[in-house]
Scaffold this motif. Structure first.
Motif, PDB file in Angstrom:
ATOM      1  N   ILE A 124       3.031  -0.550   8.606  1.00 11.50           N
ATOM      2  CA  ILE A 124       3.909  -0.320   7.554  1.00 11.50           C
ATOM      3  C   ILE A 124       5.010  -0.804   6.935  1.00 11.50           C
ATOM      4  O   ILE A 124       5.847  -1.272   7.793  1.00 11.50           O
ATOM      5  CB  ILE A 124       4.139   1.567   7.992  1.00 11.50           C
ATOM      6  CG1 ILE A 124       2.877   2.270   7.879  1.00 11.50           C
ATOM      7  CG2 ILE A 124       5.177   2.287   7.041  1.00 11.50           C
ATOM      8  CD1 ILE A 124       3.149   3.748   8.598  1.00 11.50           C
ATOM      9  N   GLU A 136       8.267  -0.365   4.033  1.00 11.03           N
ATOM     10  CA  GLU A 136       9.000   0.818   3.238  1.00 11.03           C
ATOM     11  C   GLU A 136      10.001   0.316   2.427  1.00 11.03           C
ATOM     12  O   GLU A 136      10.736  -0.670   2.914  1.00 11.03           O
ATOM     13  CB  GLU A 136       9.400   1.919   4.005  1.00 11.03           C
ATOM     14  CG  GLU A 136       8.491   2.706   5.011  1.00 11.03           C
ATOM     15  CD  GLU A 136       8.963   4.092   5.411  1.00 11.03           C
ATOM     16  OE1 GLU A 136       9.612   4.903   4.497  1.00 11.03           O
ATOM     17  OE2 GLU A 136       9.080   4.210   6.657  1.00 11.03           O
ATOM     18  N   LEU A 182       6.728  11.960   0.642  1.00 13.22           N
ATOM     19  CA  LEU A 182       7.165  10.723   1.126  1.00 13.22           C
ATOM     20  C   LEU A 182       8.031  10.802   2.434  1.00 13.22           C
ATOM     21  O   LEU A 182       8.096  10.058   3.569  1.00 13.22           O
ATOM     22  CB  LEU A 182       8.018   9.866   0.264  1.00 13.22           C
ATOM     23  CG  LEU A 182       8.491   8.566   0.444  1.00 13.22           C
ATOM     24  CD1 LEU A 182       7.226   7.548   0.773  1.00 13.22           C
ATOM     25  CD2 LEU A 182       9.476   7.982  -0.669  1.00 13.22           C
ATOM     26  N   SER A 216       7.577   8.913   5.997  1.00 12.94           N
ATOM     27  CA  SER A 216       8.387   7.717   6.239  1.00 12.94           C
ATOM     28  C   SER A 216       9.339   7.782   7.681  1.00 12.94           C
ATOM     29  O   SER A 216       9.277   9.059   8.115  1.00 12.94           O
ATOM     30  CB  SER A 216       9.497   7.861   5.156  1.00 12.94           C
ATOM     31  OG  SER A 216      10.571   6.969   5.260  1.00 12.94           O
ATOM     32  N   PRO A 222      14.136   7.996   2.749  1.00 15.62           N
ATOM     33  CA  PRO A 222      13.118   7.264   2.056  1.00 15.62           C
ATOM     34  C   PRO A 222      13.418   6.650   0.646  1.00 15.62           C
ATOM     35  O   PRO A 222      14.187   7.383  -0.070  1.00 15.62           O
ATOM     36  CB  PRO A 222      12.038   8.446   2.192  1.00 15.62           C
ATOM     37  CG  PRO A 222      12.348   9.379   3.116  1.00 15.62           C
ATOM     38  CD  PRO A 222      13.963   9.258   3.088  1.00 15.62           C
ATOM     39  N   LEU A 274       6.013   3.358   0.090  1.00 11.27           N
ATOM     40  CA  LEU A 274       5.608   2.857   1.389  1.00 11.27           C
ATOM     41  C   LEU A 274       4.218   2.292   1.146  1.00 11.27           C
ATOM     42  O   LEU A 274       3.311   2.862   0.499  1.00 11.27           O
ATOM     43  CB  LEU A 274       5.422   4.098   2.223  1.00 11.27           C
ATOM     44  CG  LEU A 274       5.013   3.979   3.903  1.00 11.27           C
ATOM     45  CD1 LEU A 274       5.500   5.053   4.703  1.00 11.27           C
ATOM     46  CD2 LEU A 274       3.390   4.026   3.721  1.00 11.27           C
ATOM     47  N   GLN A 292      11.581  -3.086   9.351  1.00 16.27           N
ATOM     48  CA  GLN A 292      12.622  -2.935   8.228  1.00 16.27           C
ATOM     49  C   GLN A 292      13.969  -3.679   8.767  1.00 16.27           C
ATOM     50  O   GLN A 292      14.525  -4.210   7.749  1.00 16.27           O
ATOM     51  CB  GLN A 292      12.956  -1.458   8.547  1.00 16.27           C
ATOM     52  CG  GLN A 292      12.039  -0.350   7.891  1.00 16.27           C
ATOM     53  CD  GLN A 292      11.425  -0.663   6.441  1.00 16.27           C
ATOM     54  OE1 GLN A 292      10.338  -0.888   6.247  1.00 16.27           O
ATOM     55  NE2 GLN A 292      12.490  -0.665   5.544  1.00 16.27           N
TER      56      GLN A 292
END
Length: 241
Positions: A26, A28, A69, A73, A78, A82, A144
């Motif tokens: 994932i 984001e 979301l 998330s 968020p 995503l 991230q």
């Protein structure tokens, strides 16, 4: 709108076991997803609010509400979009000559791992070898924290004792009782090893180190964060010759 099955499926990708089985991860946020698309990563699906400005391209997009979301998330706040992305296959092995390679021994904190990848990218290092117990690259917090650097720095997970015992390039290990980093000639070729956040480099790897190096301590702090230590060492290793 998300179905219950879609919601459960996306949430399941927060777990390593599911990511590994599906070979997915994932990503984001507006900036990271934009960069992913620009780099040509295989995107399986994108979930976005109607605020997201879609870049040009042909990829599947599901428009969802901000509340939806928030449910899928892992971020505290968020950010519009995503993406579910295919994990790329590494089809080649690390190259050791004429470059500096990072080796990570048991890094556990996802934020540390992501920051280490980002620091490596800053200093032009494009490959990392991680021990098999190092936190997974595709952990959402790692992704991230890299701020996109995971797209440029390749990470292999290996039995590093076996791997390094066959290497002929010099191995530098960051330890508390080593030679000052200011006293060594910055290497053009070699391996820089960073150990676990609390235990350092494990004993069975200590014997493989050719150059034990340290950052001289001036104050009273007991130790440095692994990513911080790496940044300081690389600023010395990568200084102009």
């Amino acid at each position: 709108m998300l179905s219950k099955n879609e919601l459960k499926y996306i949430q399941s990708l927060c777990h390593k076991k599911q990511r590994t089985a599906e070979r997915l991860f994932i990503v984001e946020g507006v900036k990271l997803v934009q960069e992913l698309i620009s780099e040509g990563y295989p995107v399986k699906n994108i979930y976005a609010t109607d605020q997201w400005v879609m870049p040009e391209g042909n990829y599947p997009v599901t428009i969802i509400s901000e509340q939806e979301l928030e449910k899928i998330s892992s971020l505290q706040t968020p950010n519009q979009v995503l993406a579910i992305v295919q994990q790329p296959e590494l089809t080649y092995e690390p190259q050791w000559d004429h470059k500096l390679t990072l080796v990570l021994d048991g890094i556990q904190d996802p934020g540390n791992m992501g920051t280490i990848i980002r620091i490596a990218d800053w200093f032009g290092i494009d490959q990392i070898i991680a021990s098999e117990d190092t936190v997974e690259l595709y952990n959402p917090k790692v992704i991230q924290s890299t701020m996109g650097s995971f797209m440029r720095v390749k990470v292999w997970y290996r039995d590093i004792v076996s791997l390094l015992s066959k290497q002929k390039v010099p191995i530098y290990g960051a330890v508390l009782d080593g030679q000052s980093m200011y006293e060594i000639q910055p290497p053009r070729t070699g391996i820089l090893m960073i150990g676990n956040e609390s235990k350092g480099i494990r004993e069975d790897l200590q014997s493989l180190i050719n150059h034990r190096i340290t950052i001289p301590r001036i104050g009273q702090a007991e130790s440095l964060n692994a990513a911080v230590a790496l940044g300081i060492l690389l600023s010395q290793f990568k200084r102009p010759h």
